[in-house]
Design an enzyme around this catalytic site. Structure first.
Site, PDB file in Angstrom:
ATOM      1  N   TYR A 145       0.735  -1.166  -0.075  1.00 60.81           N
ATOM      2  CA  TYR A 145      -0.042  -0.032  -0.001  1.00 60.81           C
ATOM      3  C   TYR A 145       0.777   1.266   0.084  1.00 60.81           C
ATOM      4  O   TYR A 145       2.077   1.199   0.349  1.00 60.81           O
ATOM      5  CB  TYR A 145      -0.864  -0.028   1.225  1.00 60.81           C
ATOM      6  CG  TYR A 145      -0.418   0.407   2.433  1.00 60.81           C
ATOM      7  CD1 TYR A 145      -0.241   1.571   3.002  1.00 60.81           C
ATOM      8  CD2 TYR A 145       0.014  -0.500   3.424  1.00 60.81           C
ATOM      9  CE1 TYR A 145       0.209   2.156   4.103  1.00 60.81           C
ATOM     10  CE2 TYR A 145       0.832  -0.308   4.490  1.00 60.81           C
ATOM     11  CZ  TYR A 145       0.800   1.124   5.076  1.00 60.81           C
ATOM     12  OH  TYR A 145       1.399   1.411   6.373  1.00 60.81           O
ATOM     13  N   CYS A 146       0.143   2.466  -0.303  1.00 61.95           N
ATOM     14  CA  CYS A 146       0.776   3.690  -0.314  1.00 61.95           C
ATOM     15  C   CYS A 146      -0.041   4.906   0.172  1.00 61.95           C
ATOM     16  O   CYS A 146      -0.993   4.280   0.780  1.00 61.95           O
ATOM     17  CB  CYS A 146       1.560   3.936  -1.784  1.00 61.95           C
ATOM     18  SG  CYS A 146       0.392   3.982  -3.165  1.00 61.95           S
ATOM     19  N   GLN A 147       0.051   5.928  -0.406  1.00 65.37           N
ATOM     20  CA  GLN A 147      -1.019   6.875  -0.266  1.00 65.37           C
ATOM     21  C   GLN A 147      -2.235   7.011  -0.891  1.00 65.37           C
ATOM     22  O   GLN A 147      -3.434   6.936  -0.517  1.00 65.37           O
ATOM     23  CB  GLN A 147      -0.163   8.339  -0.411  1.00 65.37           C
ATOM     24  CG  GLN A 147      -1.045   9.741   0.330  1.00 65.37           C
ATOM     25  CD  GLN A 147      -1.360   9.338   1.565  1.00 65.37           C
ATOM     26  OE1 GLN A 147      -0.627   8.967   2.539  1.00 65.37           O
ATOM     27  NE2 GLN A 147      -2.644   9.620   2.172  1.00 65.37           N
TER      28      GLN A 147
ATOM     29  N   GLY B 163      -3.715  -0.698  -2.762  1.00 66.48           N
ATOM     30  CA  GLY B 163      -4.073   0.816  -3.045  1.00 66.48           C
ATOM     31  C   GLY B 163      -3.612   1.758  -1.712  1.00 66.48           C
ATOM     32  O   GLY B 163      -2.587   1.570  -1.414  1.00 66.48           O
TER      33      GLY B 163
ATOM     34  N   ILE C  53      -3.647   4.126   1.721  1.00 61.17           N
ATOM     35  CA  ILE C  53      -3.632   3.587   3.064  1.00 61.17           C
ATOM     36  C   ILE C  53      -5.359   3.662   3.684  1.00 61.17           C
ATOM     37  O   ILE C  53      -5.671   2.727   4.411  1.00 61.17           O
ATOM     38  CB  ILE C  53      -2.793   4.501   4.049  1.00 61.17           C
ATOM     39  CG1 ILE C  53      -2.865   4.043   5.436  1.00 61.17           C
ATOM     40  CG2 ILE C  53      -3.197   6.058   3.757  1.00 61.17           C
ATOM     41  CD1 ILE C  53      -1.649   4.749   6.193  1.00 61.17           C
TER      42      ILE C  53
END
Length: 116
Positions: free
Chosen positions: A79-81, A105, A107
């Site tokens: 995951y990231c932002q 996808g 956070i």
């Protein structure tokens, strides 16, 4: 003509919604089973907020730190932002031979999926 279009649109949206719920359920199951959760954001972003138990391996460091992920058949959630970096990380890891990857996808999506 318009009625047919709207019926098709409603069916398509419902199908997408049910697929999304299935993906969310799978993410929750993987987390429950102990999948490795990897945050590919920067260390500053990670310090501000991260998923409990997540490991921070920034996307730019990933090629140098692949060995930290363990076996290539291990379940890994990325995951990231907002989803862009985690998608790139998933593609990279697939090219490296990792076979059990999920791109959560952003956070916020990961937090909402884990709570279902």
């Amino acid at each position: 003509m318009f009625r047919t279009f709207y019926i098709f649109l409603i069916i398509a949206l419902f199908s997408l919604s049910s697929c999304k719920n299935k993906e969310d359920k799978e993410l929750a199951e993987w987390i429950e089973k102990g999948a490795l959760v990897v945050d590919v954001r920067t260390p500053n972003e990670f310090e501000r907020r991260h998923f409990p138990g997540a490991v921070n391996i920034p996307i730019d460091s990933l090629p140098l730190r692949v060995d930290e992920l363990g076996p290539k058949d291990k379940q890994i959630i990325l995951y990231c932002q907002s989803g862009g970096r985690s998608s790139r990380a998933k593609t990279f890891l697939e090219e490296e031979g990792f076979s059990h990857l999920k791109d959560a996808g952003g956070i916020d999506h990961l937090f909402s999926s884990a709570s279902k």
